[in-house]
Scaffold this motif. Structure first.
Motif, PDB file in Angstrom:
ATOM      1  N   CYS A  53      17.108  25.534  46.392  1.00  0.00           N
ATOM      2  CA  CYS A  53      17.897  24.493  47.053  1.00  0.00           C
ATOM      3  C   CYS A  53      17.109  23.994  48.256  1.00  0.00           C
ATOM      4  CB  CYS A  53      19.264  25.023  47.489  1.00  0.00           C
ATOM      5  SG  CYS A  53      19.158  26.415  48.627  1.00  0.00           S
ATOM      6  N   GLY A  54      17.461  22.814  48.702  1.00  0.00           N
ATOM      7  CA  GLY A  54      16.817  22.247  49.877  1.00  0.00           C
ATOM      8  C   GLY A  54      17.815  21.455  50.691  1.00  0.00           C
ATOM      9  N   VAL A  55      17.450  21.195  51.939  1.00  0.00           N
ATOM     10  CA  VAL A  55      18.337  20.460  52.836  1.00  0.00           C
ATOM     11  C   VAL A  55      17.534  19.397  53.590  1.00  0.00           C
ATOM     12  CG1 VAL A  55      19.888  20.605  54.827  1.00  0.00           C
ATOM     13  CG2 VAL A  55      19.845  22.451  53.151  1.00  0.00           C
ATOM     14  N   VAL A  56      18.095  18.204  53.643  1.00  0.00           N
ATOM     15  CA  VAL A  56      17.541  17.122  54.450  1.00  0.00           C
ATOM     16  C   VAL A  56      18.292  17.094  55.773  1.00  0.00           C
ATOM     17  CG1 VAL A  56      17.309  14.625  54.663  1.00  0.00           C
ATOM     18  CG2 VAL A  56      16.815  15.747  52.475  1.00  0.00           C
ATOM     19  N   LEU A  57      17.544  17.288  56.851  1.00  0.00           N
ATOM     20  CA  LEU A  57      18.074  17.126  58.201  1.00  0.00           C
ATOM     21  C   LEU A  57      17.426  15.873  58.780  1.00  0.00           C
ATOM     22  CD1 LEU A  57      17.713  20.794  59.542  1.00  0.00           C
ATOM     23  CD2 LEU A  57      19.772  19.710  58.648  1.00  0.00           C
ATOM     24  N   LEU A  58      18.257  14.959  59.281  1.00  0.00           N
ATOM     25  CA  LEU A  58      17.762  13.713  59.870  1.00  0.00           C
ATOM     26  C   LEU A  58      18.127  13.650  61.349  1.00  0.00           C
ATOM     27  CD1 LEU A  58      18.806  11.168  57.095  1.00  0.00           C
ATOM     28  CD2 LEU A  58      16.515  12.030  57.552  1.00  0.00           C
ATOM     29  N   LYS A  59      17.217  13.060  62.117  1.00  0.00           N
ATOM     30  CA  LYS A  59      17.465  12.862  63.548  1.00  0.00           C
ATOM     31  C   LYS A  59      16.671  11.634  63.974  1.00  0.00           C
ATOM     32  CE  LYS A  59      16.361  15.192  67.853  1.00  0.00           C
ATOM     33  NZ  LYS A  59      15.894  16.448  68.436  1.00  0.00           N
ATOM     34  N   ASP A  60      17.362  10.641  64.488  1.00  0.00           N
ATOM     35  CA  ASP A  60      16.724   9.412  64.973  1.00  0.00           C
ATOM     36  C   ASP A  60      15.798   8.797  63.923  1.00  0.00           C
ATOM     37  OD1 ASP A  60      18.027   9.807  67.434  1.00  0.00           O
ATOM     38  OD2 ASP A  60      16.369  11.045  68.175  1.00  0.00           O
ATOM     39  N   GLY A  61      16.242   8.787  62.670  1.00  0.00           N
ATOM     40  CA  GLY A  61      15.475   8.185  61.588  1.00  0.00           C
ATOM     41  C   GLY A  61      14.311   9.010  61.078  1.00  0.00           C
ATOM     42  N   ALA A  62      14.198  10.253  61.529  1.00  0.00           N
ATOM     43  CA  ALA A  62      13.109  11.128  61.095  1.00  0.00           C
ATOM     44  C   ALA A  62      13.675  12.311  60.319  1.00  0.00           C
ATOM     45  CB  ALA A  62      12.314  11.626  62.298  1.00  0.00           C
ATOM     46  N   ILE A  63      12.880  12.811  59.374  1.00  0.00           N
ATOM     47  CA  ILE A  63      13.275  13.947  58.544  1.00  0.00           C
ATOM     48  C   ILE A  63      12.522  15.190  59.018  1.00  0.00           C
ATOM     49  CG2 ILE A  63      11.511  13.396  56.807  1.00  0.00           C
ATOM     50  CD1 ILE A  63      13.460  14.378  54.654  1.00  0.00           C
ATOM     51  N   LEU A  64      13.203  16.337  59.013  1.00  0.00           N
ATOM     52  CA  LEU A  64      12.572  17.584  59.415  1.00  0.00           C
ATOM     53  C   LEU A  64      11.912  18.218  58.197  1.00  0.00           C
ATOM     54  CD1 LEU A  64      13.771  20.197  61.875  1.00  0.00           C
ATOM     55  CD2 LEU A  64      12.878  20.927  59.693  1.00  0.00           C
ATOM     56  N   LEU A  65      10.622  18.518  58.328  1.00  0.00           N
ATOM     57  CA  LEU A  65       9.873  19.172  57.256  1.00  0.00           C
ATOM     58  C   LEU A  65       9.203  20.425  57.796  1.00  0.00           C
ATOM     59  CD1 LEU A  65       8.144  16.043  55.670  1.00  0.00           C
ATOM     60  CD2 LEU A  65      10.193  17.238  54.855  1.00  0.00           C
ATOM     61  N   ILE A  66       9.019  21.400  56.903  1.00  0.00           N
ATOM     62  CA  ILE A  66       8.329  22.634  57.255  1.00  0.00           C
ATOM     63  C   ILE A  66       7.081  22.767  56.386  1.00  0.00           C
ATOM     64  CG2 ILE A  66      10.368  23.849  58.119  1.00  0.00           C
ATOM     65  CD1 ILE A  66      10.638  25.205  55.427  1.00  0.00           C
ATOM     66  N   GLN A  67       6.037  23.354  56.947  1.00  0.00           N
ATOM     67  CA  GLN A  67       4.802  23.543  56.186  1.00  0.00           C
ATOM     68  C   GLN A  67       4.797  24.938  55.575  1.00  0.00           C
ATOM     69  OE1 GLN A  67       1.033  23.308  58.290  1.00  0.00           O
ATOM     70  NE2 GLN A  67       0.159  22.229  56.528  1.00  0.00           N
ATOM     71  N   ARG A  68       4.742  24.982  54.245  1.00  0.00           N
ATOM     72  CA  ARG A  68       4.846  26.225  53.494  1.00  0.00           C
ATOM     73  C   ARG A  68       3.545  27.021  53.546  1.00  0.00           C
ATOM     74  NH1 ARG A  68       8.943  26.771  50.129  1.00  0.00           N
ATOM     75  NH2 ARG A  68       7.723  28.153  48.795  1.00  0.00           N
ATOM     76  N   LEU A  69       3.666  28.333  53.666  1.00  0.00           N
ATOM     77  CA  LEU A  69       2.515  29.219  53.569  1.00  0.00           C
ATOM     78  C   LEU A  69       2.439  29.878  52.192  1.00  0.00           C
ATOM     79  CD1 LEU A  69       2.597  30.989  57.051  1.00  0.00           C
ATOM     80  CD2 LEU A  69       0.932  29.306  56.236  1.00  0.00           C
ATOM     81  N   ARG A  70       3.557  29.879  51.453  1.00  0.00           N
ATOM     82  CA  ARG A  70       3.631  30.586  50.173  1.00  0.00           C
ATOM     83  C   ARG A  70       3.828  29.621  49.014  1.00  0.00           C
ATOM     84  NH1 ARG A  70       7.778  35.576  51.540  1.00  0.00           N
ATOM     85  NH2 ARG A  70       6.461  36.616  53.067  1.00  0.00           N
ATOM     86  N   GLN A  71       3.515  30.118  47.820  1.00  0.00           N
ATOM     87  CA  GLN A  71       3.766  29.354  46.593  1.00  0.00           C
ATOM     88  C   GLN A  71       5.260  29.349  46.300  1.00  0.00           C
ATOM     89  OE1 GLN A  71       1.750  27.478  45.107  1.00  0.00           O
ATOM     90  NE2 GLN A  71      -0.211  28.230  45.858  1.00  0.00           N
ATOM     91  N   PRO A  72       5.800  28.368  45.646  1.00  0.00           N
ATOM     92  CA  PRO A  72       5.078  27.224  45.112  1.00  0.00           C
ATOM     93  C   PRO A  72       4.741  26.206  46.206  1.00  0.00           C
ATOM     94  CG  PRO A  72       7.412  27.023  44.584  1.00  0.00           C
ATOM     95  CD  PRO A  72       7.223  28.347  45.275  1.00  0.00           C
ATOM     96  N   GLU A  73       3.693  25.467  45.965  1.00  0.00           N
ATOM     97  CA  GLU A  73       3.238  24.367  46.824  1.00  0.00           C
ATOM     98  C   GLU A  73       2.831  24.822  48.230  1.00  0.00           C
ATOM     99  OE1 GLU A  73       5.167  20.392  45.265  1.00  0.00           O
ATOM    100  OE2 GLU A  73       6.757  21.750  45.913  1.00  0.00           O
ATOM    101  N   ALA A  74       2.133  25.956  48.305  1.00  0.00           N
ATOM    102  CA  ALA A  74       1.630  26.458  49.592  1.00  0.00           C
ATOM    103  C   ALA A  74       0.776  25.396  50.269  1.00  0.00           C
ATOM    104  CB  ALA A  74       0.830  27.735  49.380  1.00  0.00           C
ATOM    105  N   GLY A  75       0.950  25.249  51.567  1.00  0.00           N
ATOM    106  CA  GLY A  75       0.226  24.261  52.353  1.00  0.00           C
ATOM    107  C   GLY A  75       0.919  22.918  52.448  1.00  0.00           C
ATOM    108  N   SER A  76       1.887  22.692  51.578  1.00  0.00           N
ATOM    109  CA  SER A  76       2.603  21.413  51.566  1.00  0.00           C
ATOM    110  C   SER A  76       3.704  21.376  52.615  1.00  0.00           C
ATOM    111  CB  SER A  76       3.247  21.185  50.190  1.00  0.00           C
ATOM    112  OG  SER A  76       2.268  21.057  49.199  1.00  0.00           O
ATOM    113  N   TRP A  77       4.038  20.149  53.002  1.00  0.00           N
ATOM    114  CA  TRP A  77       5.185  19.913  53.881  1.00  0.00           C
ATOM    115  C   TRP A  77       6.411  19.767  52.996  1.00  0.00           C
ATOM    116  CZ3 TRP A  77       5.164  20.294  59.082  1.00  0.00           C
ATOM    117  CH2 TRP A  77       3.908  20.363  59.698  1.00  0.00           C
ATOM    118  N   SER A  78       7.412  20.557  53.264  1.00  0.00           N
ATOM    119  CA  SER A  78       8.561  20.678  52.378  1.00  0.00           C
ATOM    120  C   SER A  78       9.859  20.621  53.156  1.00  0.00           C
ATOM    121  CB  SER A  78       8.465  22.022  51.633  1.00  0.00           C
ATOM    122  OG  SER A  78       9.469  22.146  50.670  1.00  0.00           O
ATOM    123  N   LEU A  79      10.941  20.553  52.410  1.00  0.00           N
ATOM    124  CA  LEU A  79      12.271  20.649  53.006  1.00  0.00           C
ATOM    125  C   LEU A  79      12.585  22.100  53.316  1.00  0.00           C
ATOM    126  CD1 LEU A  79      14.170  18.407  50.451  1.00  0.00           C
ATOM    127  CD2 LEU A  79      13.403  17.746  52.737  1.00  0.00           C
TER     128      LEU A  79
END
Length: 134
Positions: A9-35
């Motif tokens: 599951c994932g969550v979109v948090l918005l603030k002042d027109g911007a979305i909060l993303l986290i950078q993953r260290l683990r698979q799947p998609e390690a290194g990517s910016w994710s929800l």
């Protein structure tokens, strides 16, 4: 051996027109910016799992979750298939902080028109859903 999709599951948090993303260290998609988000536990409704994951990862309480989209992440190479409902939080309380530095390298707020790369598939699908309203 039979493989079955897993549920995340994932969550979109918005603030002042911007979305909060986290950078993953683990698979799947390690290194990517994710929800923010993660695995759904047995017997746990997906909106409850989504709120729990945001609290664990960022220390905030997501409120009034509404289904935004559903993401299929299929990685034939790694043999992974995740099905992830993504929720839009109408509001949240608390100030985001990196609560699990062993899982995430960083977090940040990004305008929808200027998202970081590489972008995780869930974040890309959610951003498109936000832009198109579908």
């Amino acid at each position: 051996m039979s493989k079955a999709p897993r549920v995340g599951c994932g969550v979109v948090l918005l603030k002042d027109g911007a979305i909060l993303l986290i950078q993953r260290l683990r698979q799947p998609e390690a290194g990517s910016w994710s929800l923010p988000g993660g695995k759904v536990d047995w017997g746990e409704p997906t909106p409850v799992a989504a709120a729990r994951e945001v609290a664990e990862e960022l220390g905030v309480v997501a409120q009034d979750l509404k289904l935004l989209c559903v993401v299929d992440l299929i990685d034939q190479g790694d043999g992974d298939h995740w099905i992830s409902p993504v929720y839009l939080a109408d509001s949240f309380t608390g100030e985001p902080a990196l609560m699990e530095p062993h899982k995430h390298a960083a977090f940040g707020w990004f305008p929808l028109g200027d998202l970081p790369a590489p972008l995780a598939s869930s974040a890309a699908v959610a951003a498109q859903a936000l832009k198109t309203g579908s």
